[in-house]
Design a protein around this motif. Structure first.
Motif, PDB file in Angstrom:
ATOM      1  N   HIS A  21      66.547  31.917  23.864  1.00 32.51           N
ATOM      2  CA  HIS A  21      66.092  31.627  25.231  1.00 32.51           C
ATOM      3  C   HIS A  21      67.192  30.895  26.000  1.00 32.51           C
ATOM      4  O   HIS A  21      67.054  29.729  26.374  1.00 32.51           O
ATOM      5  CB  HIS A  21      64.822  30.778  25.200  1.00 32.51           C
ATOM      6  CG  HIS A  21      63.711  31.389  24.409  1.00 32.51           C
ATOM      7  ND1 HIS A  21      63.445  32.738  24.419  1.00 32.51           N
ATOM      8  CD2 HIS A  21      62.794  30.832  23.576  1.00 32.51           C
ATOM      9  CE1 HIS A  21      62.412  32.993  23.639  1.00 32.51           C
ATOM     10  NE2 HIS A  21      62.004  31.863  23.115  1.00 32.51           N
ATOM     11  N   PHE A  22      68.268  31.624  26.264  1.00 36.23           N
ATOM     12  CA  PHE A  22      69.423  30.996  26.914  1.00 36.23           C
ATOM     13  C   PHE A  22      69.072  30.462  28.294  1.00 36.23           C
ATOM     14  O   PHE A  22      69.535  29.385  28.689  1.00 36.23           O
ATOM     15  CB  PHE A  22      70.571  32.007  27.021  1.00 36.23           C
ATOM     16  CG  PHE A  22      71.756  31.487  27.774  1.00 36.23           C
ATOM     17  CD1 PHE A  22      72.603  30.548  27.208  1.00 36.23           C
ATOM     18  CD2 PHE A  22      72.022  31.923  29.071  1.00 36.23           C
ATOM     19  CE1 PHE A  22      73.700  30.065  27.911  1.00 36.23           C
ATOM     20  CE2 PHE A  22      73.107  31.443  29.775  1.00 36.23           C
ATOM     21  CZ  PHE A  22      73.955  30.508  29.192  1.00 36.23           C
ATOM     22  N   ASP A  23      68.247  31.181  29.038  1.00 32.59           N
ATOM     23  CA  ASP A  23      67.932  30.749  30.398  1.00 32.59           C
ATOM     24  C   ASP A  23      67.214  29.404  30.407  1.00 32.59           C
ATOM     25  O   ASP A  23      67.556  28.501  31.191  1.00 32.59           O
ATOM     26  CB  ASP A  23      67.097  31.815  31.112  1.00 32.59           C
ATOM     27  CG  ASP A  23      65.827  32.177  30.337  1.00 32.59           C
ATOM     28  OD1 ASP A  23      65.771  31.910  29.121  1.00 32.59           O
ATOM     29  OD2 ASP A  23      64.891  32.724  30.960  1.00 32.59           O
ATOM     30  N   LEU A  24      66.231  29.234  29.506  1.00 34.48           N
ATOM     31  CA  LEU A  24      65.484  27.971  29.474  1.00 34.48           C
ATOM     32  C   LEU A  24      66.335  26.834  28.931  1.00 34.48           C
ATOM     33  O   LEU A  24      66.299  25.716  29.468  1.00 34.48           O
ATOM     34  CB  LEU A  24      64.227  28.137  28.627  1.00 34.48           C
ATOM     35  CG  LEU A  24      63.107  28.989  29.243  1.00 34.48           C
ATOM     36  CD1 LEU A  24      61.912  29.050  28.314  1.00 34.48           C
ATOM     37  CD2 LEU A  24      62.688  28.419  30.590  1.00 34.48           C
ATOM     38  N   TRP A  25      67.100  27.094  27.862  1.00 38.99           N
ATOM     39  CA  TRP A  25      67.949  26.036  27.303  1.00 38.99           C
ATOM     40  C   TRP A  25      69.018  25.612  28.309  1.00 38.99           C
ATOM     41  O   TRP A  25      69.347  24.425  28.411  1.00 38.99           O
ATOM     42  CB  TRP A  25      68.601  26.497  26.006  1.00 38.99           C
ATOM     43  CG  TRP A  25      67.653  26.713  24.876  1.00 38.99           C
ATOM     44  CD1 TRP A  25      67.463  27.856  24.151  1.00 38.99           C
ATOM     45  CD2 TRP A  25      66.736  25.750  24.313  1.00 38.99           C
ATOM     46  NE1 TRP A  25      66.502  27.677  23.189  1.00 38.99           N
ATOM     47  CE2 TRP A  25      66.037  26.400  23.273  1.00 38.99           C
ATOM     48  CE3 TRP A  25      66.434  24.437  24.602  1.00 38.99           C
ATOM     49  CZ2 TRP A  25      65.057  25.759  22.513  1.00 38.99           C
ATOM     50  CZ3 TRP A  25      65.455  23.792  23.857  1.00 38.99           C
ATOM     51  CH2 TRP A  25      64.785  24.442  22.830  1.00 38.99           C
ATOM     52  N   LEU A  26      69.557  26.572  29.058  1.00 39.13           N
ATOM     53  CA  LEU A  26      70.557  26.241  30.080  1.00 39.13           C
ATOM     54  C   LEU A  26      69.931  25.392  31.187  1.00 39.13           C
ATOM     55  O   LEU A  26      70.504  24.372  31.595  1.00 39.13           O
ATOM     56  CB  LEU A  26      71.141  27.519  30.671  1.00 39.13           C
ATOM     57  CG  LEU A  26      72.138  27.325  31.825  1.00 39.13           C
ATOM     58  CD1 LEU A  26      73.364  26.565  31.354  1.00 39.13           C
ATOM     59  CD2 LEU A  26      72.538  28.673  32.425  1.00 39.13           C
ATOM     60  N   CYS A  27      68.747  25.794  31.658  1.00 42.42           N
ATOM     61  CA  CYS A  27      68.080  25.020  32.713  1.00 42.42           C
ATOM     62  C   CYS A  27      67.741  23.606  32.234  1.00 42.42           C
ATOM     63  O   CYS A  27      67.937  22.635  32.971  1.00 42.42           O
ATOM     64  CB  CYS A  27      66.817  25.739  33.167  1.00 42.42           C
ATOM     65  SG  CYS A  27      67.110  27.250  34.105  1.00 42.42           S
ATOM     66  N   LEU A  73      59.500  23.371  32.687  1.00 48.85           N
ATOM     67  CA  LEU A  73      60.353  24.068  31.724  1.00 48.85           C
ATOM     68  C   LEU A  73      59.796  23.961  30.307  1.00 48.85           C
ATOM     69  O   LEU A  73      59.898  24.913  29.523  1.00 48.85           O
ATOM     70  CB  LEU A  73      61.774  23.493  31.777  1.00 48.85           C
ATOM     71  CG  LEU A  73      62.554  23.759  33.073  1.00 48.85           C
ATOM     72  CD1 LEU A  73      63.908  23.061  33.033  1.00 48.85           C
ATOM     73  CD2 LEU A  73      62.737  25.260  33.290  1.00 48.85           C
ATOM     74  N   LYS A  76      57.096  26.513  30.033  1.00 52.87           N
ATOM     75  CA  LYS A  76      57.663  27.851  29.896  1.00 52.87           C
ATOM     76  C   LYS A  76      58.209  28.061  28.488  1.00 52.87           C
ATOM     77  O   LYS A  76      58.118  29.169  27.938  1.00 52.87           O
ATOM     78  CB  LYS A  76      58.774  28.062  30.924  1.00 52.87           C
ATOM     79  CG  LYS A  76      58.346  27.939  32.374  1.00 52.87           C
ATOM     80  CD  LYS A  76      57.242  28.900  32.720  1.00 52.87           C
ATOM     81  CE  LYS A  76      57.684  30.339  32.707  1.00 52.87           C
ATOM     82  NZ  LYS A  76      56.618  31.276  33.142  1.00 52.87           N
ATOM     83  N   ARG A  80      56.773  30.939  25.413  1.00 53.93           N
ATOM     84  CA  ARG A  80      57.564  31.935  24.690  1.00 53.93           C
ATOM     85  C   ARG A  80      57.465  31.789  23.172  1.00 53.93           C
ATOM     86  O   ARG A  80      58.075  32.562  22.443  1.00 53.93           O
ATOM     87  CB  ARG A  80      59.025  31.846  25.112  1.00 53.93           C
ATOM     88  CG  ARG A  80      59.250  32.190  26.569  1.00 53.93           C
ATOM     89  CD  ARG A  80      60.705  32.380  26.878  1.00 53.93           C
ATOM     90  NE  ARG A  80      60.936  32.564  28.293  1.00 53.93           N
ATOM     91  CZ  ARG A  80      62.136  32.782  28.826  1.00 53.93           C
ATOM     92  NH1 ARG A  80      63.198  32.853  28.036  1.00 53.93           N
ATOM     93  NH2 ARG A  80      62.274  32.944  30.120  1.00 53.93           N
ATOM     94  N   ASN A 235      66.614  30.085  18.131  1.00 57.98           N
ATOM     95  CA  ASN A 235      66.137  28.936  18.901  1.00 57.98           C
ATOM     96  C   ASN A 235      65.883  27.731  18.008  1.00 57.98           C
ATOM     97  O   ASN A 235      66.192  26.590  18.368  1.00 57.98           O
ATOM     98  CB  ASN A 235      64.855  29.312  19.648  1.00 57.98           C
ATOM     99  CG  ASN A 235      65.079  30.368  20.699  1.00 57.98           C
ATOM    100  OD1 ASN A 235      65.636  30.110  21.756  1.00 57.98           O
ATOM    101  ND2 ASN A 235      64.647  31.596  20.413  1.00 57.98           N
TER     102      ASN A 235
END
Length: 288
Positions: A21-27, A73, A76, A80, A235
């Motif tokens: 989950h790159f998008d969530l970890w980045l955010c 976040l 979210k 997942r 993850n």
């Protein structure tokens, strides 16, 4: 009307892996660095004329944004998870998280205004030059109450549900396929900033015991799942490696300040882990 089930829908068998989950970890990493770590820095750097001491500062607005974005976040992230999770437990954690972070918002806002007036974080409330001579003495008690809300109650209600949610999510990050156990290149790039932020969270939040409990619980979960033929997916490995590097950074931080007598006096507990901002007011601001 049919009642809503307390357990969220299971989105697949637990043995099936999930993508990173790159998008969530980045955010999460970016907003943690900007809204949490950057909050006190912004309060110190920006001119006082822009944010008078009797009005919310830029850091306060950062904290307000953090109190909204982080729970979103986290929700979210939980969505997942391929594992069935109790909605009641997640909702209670999120509600407690928001309440604790909001308590901390008020206490931390006043605390950083005191720093601008000469308050020294490496000293206790009663030992601070700008407070120890206040009259009547009940005013000092009020400042100690403020410190308790800021550094104790606020942190407890903020960080305990935060780490519970991370552990709940981690408990579902196991698979049996080798392909899903690899961290992607972007994940490795995020590992350093993520671990460094957790170091700041553990040391500044004074939550070493909570962090160690969560970390060893994660290790125990890994050992338990290995007996079932399951291993952490990408993850899960990202969280586990981030916490492992964080533990190393905390150990190096403690070793570096092991012989500091002033900080030793400020932090006399069983686990000696000084706060970075106390180090700042003692050694950096004094020299500049």
């Amino acid at each position: 009307m049919s009642s809503t089930p307390d357990v969220s829908e299971d989105k697949g068998p637990q043995r099936k892996g999930q993508c990173f989950h790159f998008d969530l970890w980045l955010c999460l990493t970016v907003q943690n660095w900007i809204l949490d770590f950057g909050r006190p820095i912004v309060m110190i750097i920006l001119p006082l004329d822009w944010f008078p001491l009797n009005k919310p500062s830029a850091g306060d607005y950062f904290h307000m944004a953090y109190n909204v974005i982080t729970p979103f976040l986290m929700l979210k992230l939980i969505e997942r998870s391929p594992r069935a999770i109790s909605r009641t437990a997640v909702y209670l954690c999120i509600i407690t998280f928001v309440m604790g972070a909001s308590i901390h918002l008020v206490g931390d806002s006043i605390n950083h205004r005191l720093i601008l007036s000469g308050y020294q974080l490496h000293l206790s409330v009663r030992e601070n030059p700008i407070i120890k001579d206040l009259k009547p003495d009940s005013l000092i008690d009020s400042f100690e109450l403020l410190y308790y809300y800021d550094e104790h109650l606020g942190h407890i209600m903020w960080y305990i549900p935060f780490f519970i949610i991370l552990f709940i999510y981690f408990s579902g990050c196991f698979c049996s396929t080798h392909e899903e156990r690899r961290i992607t290149v972007p994940g490795w790039l995020l590992l350093g900033p993520s671990a460094l932020y957790y170091w700041y969270l553990v040391t500044e939040g004074q939550i070493t015991e909570l962090f160690l409990l969560t970390f060893f619980a994660m290790v125990a979960m890994v050992m338990f799942q290995l007996h079932k033929g399951l291993s952490p997916d990408s993850n899960g490995l990202f969280l586990l490696y981030s916490f492992s590097v964080t533990l190393l950074l905390v150990a190096l931080w403690v070793a570096y300040l092991w012989n500091d007598k002033v900080l030793r006096h400020k932090y006399p507990g069983l686990l000696y882990v000084p706060e970075p901002w106390s180090y700042y007011t003692l050694h950096i601001r004094k020299n500049h």
